[in-house]
Write a protein that holds these residues in place. Structure first.
Motif, PDB file in Angstrom:
ATOM      1  N   ARG A  72       0.785  -1.058  -0.336  1.00 45.60           N
ATOM      2  CA  ARG A  72      -0.039  -0.250  -0.160  1.00 45.60           C
ATOM      3  C   ARG A  72       0.659   1.565   0.021  1.00 45.60           C
ATOM      4  NH1 ARG A  72      -3.318  -2.985   3.559  1.00 45.60           N
ATOM      5  NH2 ARG A  72      -4.578  -3.494   2.611  1.00 45.60           N
ATOM      6  N   PHE A  73       0.179   2.082  -0.364  1.00 45.14           N
ATOM      7  CA  PHE A  73       0.997   3.552  -0.908  1.00 45.14           C
ATOM      8  C   PHE A  73      -0.243   4.576  -0.054  1.00 45.14           C
ATOM      9  CE2 PHE A  73       3.598   3.625  -4.673  1.00 45.14           C
ATOM     10  CZ  PHE A  73       4.349   2.997  -4.548  1.00 45.14           C
ATOM     11  N   VAL A  74       0.485   5.049   0.594  1.00 43.35           N
ATOM     12  CA  VAL A  74      -0.839   6.277   1.847  1.00 43.35           C
ATOM     13  C   VAL A  74       0.363   8.148   0.584  1.00 43.35           C
ATOM     14  CG1 VAL A  74      -0.819   7.357   3.593  1.00 43.35           C
ATOM     15  CG2 VAL A  74      -0.172   4.471   3.271  1.00 43.35           C
ATOM     16  N   ASP A  75      -0.929   8.734   0.696  1.00 40.52           N
ATOM     17  CA  ASP A  75      -0.694   9.887  -0.050  1.00 40.52           C
ATOM     18  C   ASP A  75      -1.348  10.511   1.035  1.00 40.52           C
ATOM     19  OD1 ASP A  75       0.010  12.061  -1.606  1.00 40.52           O
ATOM     20  OD2 ASP A  75      -1.633  11.816  -2.665  1.00 40.52           O
ATOM     21  N   PHE A  76      -0.166  11.589   1.158  1.00 41.10           N
ATOM     22  CA  PHE A  76      -0.297  12.368   2.765  1.00 41.10           C
ATOM     23  C   PHE A  76      -0.716  14.226   2.412  1.00 41.10           C
ATOM     24  CE2 PHE A  76       2.307  11.476   6.785  1.00 41.10           C
ATOM     25  CZ  PHE A  76       2.290   9.820   6.733  1.00 41.10           C
ATOM     26  N   PRO A  77      -1.612  14.428   3.167  1.00 40.22           N
ATOM     27  CA  PRO A  77      -1.720  15.867   2.887  1.00 40.22           C
ATOM     28  C   PRO A  77      -0.621  16.700   3.023  1.00 40.22           C
ATOM     29  CG  PRO A  77      -3.345  15.310   5.027  1.00 40.22           C
ATOM     30  CD  PRO A  77      -2.263  14.383   4.456  1.00 40.22           C
ATOM     31  N   GLY A  78      -0.419  17.832   2.277  1.00 37.80           N
ATOM     32  CA  GLY A  78       0.653  18.529   2.247  1.00 37.80           C
ATOM     33  C   GLY A  78       1.022  19.985   4.099  1.00 37.80           C
ATOM     34  N   TYR A  79       1.910  19.391   4.235  1.00 41.15           N
ATOM     35  CA  TYR A  79       1.991  20.736   4.698  1.00 41.15           C
ATOM     36  C   TYR A  79       2.578  22.031   4.944  1.00 41.15           C
ATOM     37  CZ  TYR A  79       6.229  19.412   4.934  1.00 41.15           C
ATOM     38  OH  TYR A  79       7.989  18.829   4.546  1.00 41.15           O
ATOM     39  N   GLY A  80       3.183  23.399   5.318  1.00 49.00           N
ATOM     40  CA  GLY A  80       3.583  24.162   5.171  1.00 49.00           C
ATOM     41  C   GLY A  80       2.830  25.496   4.554  1.00 49.00           C
ATOM     42  N   TYR A  81       1.539  25.144   3.728  1.00 44.44           N
ATOM     43  CA  TYR A  81       1.254  26.374   2.755  1.00 44.44           C
ATOM     44  C   TYR A  81       0.309  27.065   3.890  1.00 44.44           C
ATOM     45  CZ  TYR A  81       0.548  28.438  -1.490  1.00 44.44           C
ATOM     46  OH  TYR A  81      -0.004  29.510  -2.654  1.00 44.44           O
ATOM     47  N   ALA A  82       0.062  28.495   3.668  1.00 42.02           N
ATOM     48  CA  ALA A  82      -0.598  29.559   4.304  1.00 42.02           C
ATOM     49  C   ALA A  82      -2.346  29.406   3.892  1.00 42.02           C
ATOM     50  CB  ALA A  82       0.634  31.052   3.556  1.00 42.02           C
ATOM     51  N   LYS A  83      -2.308  29.110   2.423  1.00 47.01           N
ATOM     52  CA  LYS A  83      -3.630  29.180   1.861  1.00 47.01           C
ATOM     53  C   LYS A  83      -4.317  28.631   2.116  1.00 47.01           C
ATOM     54  CE  LYS A  83      -2.973  33.155  -1.489  1.00 47.01           C
ATOM     55  NZ  LYS A  83      -2.791  33.107  -2.777  1.00 47.01           N
TER      56      LYS A  83
END
Ligand code: GTP
Ligand code: MG
Length: 209
Positions: A72-83
């Motif tokens: 299985r691959f797990v795609d994470f939500p990104g971090y660090g974007y102001a918007k």
């Protein structure tokens, strides 16, 4: 790597929403818009299995994919974007920490860094957190198609210095050209137990284990 089957399984926030812990798993993380979803599509030879977007914050949950019925691959939500909306930001840390601390089948994490930028404070904090918890990390510099040969070499040195790892352990990747796909698969196969450990040399900090 031949991909004969790749499918989306589910999205999850909390552990009870994860698929059963019965297959080895690799997670993909990095700041918003760095190219996580594009990299997974490229690894799996699929154009749109994983949703990508020019607008950061496209991925907001842990998204699980099953590959060849074996991993299985797990795609994470990104971090660090102001918007990125506030509730997504607040949810990120507990969601990711619960997964990384508790997931028994996790074999390693691919940390994506934009090859054109310096690692951000969030990248460095996340990197340290992963190292402290002894998560096996493969550092990948993405979007290398946007850099000249000279700029690449300079950026690789700079990024590796900031991460305190050997420049040779940083893997260069382009979802646009496919560069780095075979090398990354070789490392992933090592992590997933598909081949012997010689390719684990790419994993930062492996020697200190
Ligand atoms: P979030 O889900 O918002 O965290 O973003 P992400 O990290 O999943 O990024 P995504 O794969 O959606 O890509 C963001 C943008 O960068 C898209 O417009 C992609 O087409 C572009 N992109 C991703 N990888 C590459 C690459 O290797 N080269 C180039 N030139 N563009 C890329
Ligand atoms: Mg994404």
């Amino acid at each position: 790597m031949q991909i004969h089957d790749a499918r989306f399984i589910c999205s999850a926030v909390t552990p009870e929403q994860y698929p059963p812990a019965d297959l080895p798993e690799v997670a993909f993380a990095g700041r918003s818009n760095v190219g996580k979803s594009s990299l997974i599509n490229k690894l799996l030879n699929r154009k749109n299995l994983v949703r990508t977007s020019k607008t950061p914050g496209c991925t907001q949950l842990l998204n699980f994919f099953e590959v060849n019925g074996r991993w299985r691959f797990v795609d994470f939500p990104g971090y660090g974007y102001a918007k990125v909306p506030g509730d997504v930001k607040r949810r990120w840390r507990p969601m990711v920490e619960a997964y990384l601390s508790g997931r028994k089948t996790l074999r390693g994490l691919v940390l994506l860094l934009d090859a054109r930028r310096l690692p951000s404070p969030e990248d460095l904090a996340f990197w340290s957190w992963l190292r402290e918890r002894r998560v096996r990390v493969v550092a990948v510099a993405t979007k290398v198609d946007k850099l000249s040969r000279n700029d690449r070499a300079r950026q690789v040195r700079t990024i590796a210095t900031r991460l305190a790892c050997a420049p040779a352990s940083l893997l260069l990747f382009s979802a646009a050209s496919g560069e780095g796909r075979d090398k990354l698969w070789a490392v992933l196969e090592g992590l997933l137990g598909e081949r012997k450990t010689e390719d684990l040399g790419r994993i930062c900090g492996e020697d200190s284990r």
